[in-house]
Design a protein around this motif. Structure first.
Motif, PDB file in Angstrom:
ATOM      1  N   ASP A 150     -10.132 -21.564 131.688  1.00  0.00           N
ATOM      2  CA  ASP A 150      -9.157 -21.529 132.778  1.00  0.00           C
ATOM      3  C   ASP A 150      -9.279 -22.737 133.686  1.00  0.00           C
ATOM      4  OD1 ASP A 150     -11.556 -20.991 133.970  1.00  0.00           O
ATOM      5  OD2 ASP A 150     -10.997 -19.031 134.770  1.00  0.00           O
TER       6      ASP A 150
ATOM      7  N   ALA B 146      -3.366 -32.274 132.843  1.00  0.00           N
ATOM      8  CA  ALA B 146      -2.328 -31.478 132.182  1.00  0.00           C
ATOM      9  C   ALA B 146      -1.101 -32.338 131.934  1.00  0.00           C
ATOM     10  CB  ALA B 146      -1.961 -30.271 133.046  1.00  0.00           C
TER      11      ALA B 146
ATOM     12  N   CYS C 195       4.186 -22.223 121.403  1.00  0.00           N
ATOM     13  CA  CYS C 195       2.740 -22.413 121.461  1.00  0.00           C
ATOM     14  C   CYS C 195       2.116 -22.254 120.081  1.00  0.00           C
ATOM     15  CB  CYS C 195       2.105 -21.406 122.409  1.00  0.00           C
ATOM     16  SG  CYS C 195       2.750 -21.443 124.091  1.00  0.00           S
TER      17      CYS C 195
ATOM     18  N   PRO D 189       5.985 -20.204 127.509  1.00  0.00           N
ATOM     19  CA  PRO D 189       4.979 -21.080 128.114  1.00  0.00           C
ATOM     20  C   PRO D 189       3.560 -20.621 127.787  1.00  0.00           C
ATOM     21  CG  PRO D 189       6.675 -20.464 129.712  1.00  0.00           C
ATOM     22  CD  PRO D 189       6.875 -19.589 128.517  1.00  0.00           C
ATOM     23  N   LEU D 190       2.670 -21.577 127.612  1.00  0.00           N
ATOM     24  CA  LEU D 190       1.291 -21.258 127.254  1.00  0.00           C
ATOM     25  C   LEU D 190       0.623 -20.392 128.322  1.00  0.00           C
ATOM     26  CD1 LEU D 190      -1.096 -21.670 125.329  1.00  0.00           C
ATOM     27  CD2 LEU D 190      -1.664 -23.752 126.601  1.00  0.00           C
ATOM     28  N   ARG D 191       0.885 -20.676 129.589  1.00  0.00           N
ATOM     29  CA  ARG D 191       0.229 -19.922 130.668  1.00  0.00           C
ATOM     30  C   ARG D 191       0.549 -18.426 130.600  1.00  0.00           C
ATOM     31  NH1 ARG D 191       4.484 -22.634 132.927  1.00  0.00           N
ATOM     32  NH2 ARG D 191       6.070 -21.368 133.994  1.00  0.00           N
ATOM     33  N   GLU D 192       1.724 -18.086 130.006  1.00  0.00           N
ATOM     34  CA  GLU D 192       2.107 -16.680 129.893  1.00  0.00           C
ATOM     35  C   GLU D 192       1.573 -16.038 128.624  1.00  0.00           C
ATOM     36  OE1 GLU D 192       6.313 -16.399 130.201  1.00  0.00           O
ATOM     37  OE2 GLU D 192       6.415 -17.370 132.193  1.00  0.00           O
ATOM     38  N   ARG D 193       1.107 -16.838 127.689  1.00  0.00           N
ATOM     39  CA  ARG D 193       0.648 -16.296 126.399  1.00  0.00           C
ATOM     40  C   ARG D 193      -0.866 -16.178 126.309  1.00  0.00           C
ATOM     41  NH1 ARG D 193       4.629 -14.641 126.915  1.00  0.00           N
ATOM     42  NH2 ARG D 193       6.639 -15.168 125.931  1.00  0.00           N
ATOM     43  N   LEU D 194      -1.588 -16.884 127.169  1.00  0.00           N
ATOM     44  CA  LEU D 194      -3.040 -16.790 127.143  1.00  0.00           C
ATOM     45  C   LEU D 194      -3.477 -15.360 127.448  1.00  0.00           C
ATOM     46  CD1 LEU D 194      -3.991 -20.079 129.047  1.00  0.00           C
ATOM     47  CD2 LEU D 194      -3.863 -19.687 126.586  1.00  0.00           C
TER      48      LEU D 194
ATOM     49  N   TRP E 211      -7.867 -29.180 130.920  1.00  0.00           N
ATOM     50  CA  TRP E 211      -6.917 -29.227 129.813  1.00  0.00           C
ATOM     51  C   TRP E 211      -7.470 -30.162 128.755  1.00  0.00           C
ATOM     52  CZ3 TRP E 211      -2.368 -26.348 129.908  1.00  0.00           C
ATOM     53  CH2 TRP E 211      -2.079 -25.727 131.127  1.00  0.00           C
TER      54      TRP E 211
ATOM     55  N   GLU F  76       1.020 -26.245 123.613  1.00  0.00           N
ATOM     56  CA  GLU F  76       2.471 -26.169 123.455  1.00  0.00           C
ATOM     57  C   GLU F  76       2.988 -27.347 122.639  1.00  0.00           C
ATOM     58  OE1 GLU F  76       4.805 -25.823 126.970  1.00  0.00           O
ATOM     59  OE2 GLU F  76       3.592 -24.195 127.817  1.00  0.00           O
TER      60      GLU F  76
ATOM     61  N   HIS G 218      -5.660 -25.294 126.092  1.00  0.00           N
ATOM     62  CA  HIS G 218      -6.919 -24.651 126.486  1.00  0.00           C
ATOM     63  C   HIS G 218      -7.685 -24.217 125.240  1.00  0.00           C
ATOM     64  CE1 HIS G 218      -6.121 -24.490 130.789  1.00  0.00           C
ATOM     65  NE2 HIS G 218      -4.919 -23.997 130.547  1.00  0.00           N
TER      66      HIS G 218
END
Length: 359
Positions: A340, A315, A290, A248-253, A343, A197, A330
């Motif tokens: 997963d 992180a 991101c 957010p990166l966690r939603e795009r992975l 970081w 991000e 990641h």
């Protein structure tokens, strides 16, 4: 000269842009305006028709075109303009400064009533193709931004700014964020890709380019201490693409369709390699953006080359200045297969542009 036909709805697909104003006919009826910015300052939008009104946080840069839904003459004699896109109010002139905003002049038409566009078809036609896709855009599946023809990035960006599609703040101050926790020669990790991000702190920025490096096992095998020997040939660079996704990166992975390609280049072995974006990307405060650097490494060569990054770290922020923060990210082993666990920090440089000072 070349005659091109498109539906008016296509040309007006980007609501609020000067291009939409021009072809919708709004500017011909006196509703089209442009901020002059003769003093080279950005103009702050107000919440009310007053010079001392509270600032909304939105600005107009010199040359920005806009539409107006209401004109109101204040008790101070100043004409206030309410922006059609709902951002707020600006003013036609300012005491002690002079004219701030002016009506858009009548547009060029030929004898048959066709609009004249003073841009080469080489850069204008890609924009038309983009507008055609934008007209059919489905919510949640944004159309990728238009790409500039090779070697015409500056001309293409200038056209987009002139039409109000790309913010004119690109003429502001250029800055460089150094995310060099270690020299490229000492980078310990590499993989197919790295996603992370970028967050802006107080005001929008335009991301224009980044620099990082690649690592190849072949290059390390023929080097001493990470530096190529005098006799060994340099290993071939690693082809790569640069992608962007908002959120957010966690939603795009793992969301392959969320990533939009914005640049291409090659990464030299342990040597800084610059990737220029096809078009500048706006990053806004409080909105995570991101970036994903993905290499074109064949499946059989995974692990033998890739994009470089630092060792695992907690992180959070990996590098920052007064304007921008780069977060840890990641790595990936293929386009939509990310680590997963730990970081990892981006190693390189981020080039960006600040908006102009505000009135």
């Amino acid at each position: 000269e070349r005659v091109v036909q498109r539906r008016r709805s296509t040309l007006c697909a980007l609501k609020g842009s000067f291009l939409a104003s021009r072809f919708s006919g709004a500017s011909e009826h006196g509703l089209g305006w442009r901020y002059r910015g003769d003093d080279n300052f950005a103009l702050s939008v107000r919440t009310a028709p007053s010079l001392t009104g509270e600032k909304t946080g939105n600005t107009l840069a010199p040359g920005d075109a806009f539409q107006v839904v209401e004109e109101q003459r204040g008790p101070d004699g100043i004409l206030y303009l309410k922006l059609a896109d709902g951002r707020g109010w600006v003013f036609e002139r300012k005491p002690g400064v002079g004219v701030m905003c002016e009506r858009v002049k009548e547009q060029d038409l030929d004898r048959e009533g066709r609009h004249f566009v003073n841009y080469s078809p080489t850069i204008f036609l890609p924009l038309l193709d983009y507008l055609g896709m934008k007209e059919l855009e489905v919510k949640g599946h944004p159309v990728p931004p238009p790409k500039a023809p090779e070697h015409m990035h500056d001309e293409f960006d200038a056209m987009l700014r002139d039409f109000g599609i790309l913010p004119s703040m690109g003429i502001g101050e250029r800055r460089l964020l150094l995310a060099m926790a270690m020299p490229y020669s000492a980078v310990p990790w590499w993989a197919y890709g790295l996603a992370f991000e970028v967050r802006t702190k107080r005001r929008p920025i335009l991301l224009t380019a980044l620099e990082t490096c690649g690592v190849t096992r072949e290059g390390d095998e023929v080097s001493e201490g990470g530096s190529p020997t005098a006799t060994a040939p340099a290993p071939p660079p690693v082809p790569c693409t640069l992608h962007v996704a908002e959120g957010p990166l966690r939603e795009r992975l793992g969301q392959r369709s969320a990533w939009i390609e914005v640049g291409r280049g090659t990464l030299a072995h342990r040597t800084g390699s610059r990737i220029v974006l096809a078009n500048s990307i706006m990053i806004k405060p409080a909105v995570a953006t991101c970036l994903y650097i993905a290499t074109a490494v064949p499946a059989g060569d995974l692990g033998r080359s890739g994009v470089a990054f630092g060792a695992p770290t907690p992180a959070g922020v990996s590098a920052e200045d007064g304007d921008v923060a780069v977060m840890t990210g990641h790595f990936s082993t293929r386009f939509d297969d990310f680590s997963d666990g730990g970081w990892y920090p981006f190693i390189g440089k981020i080039e960006y542009t600040l908006p102009l000072s505000q009135e």
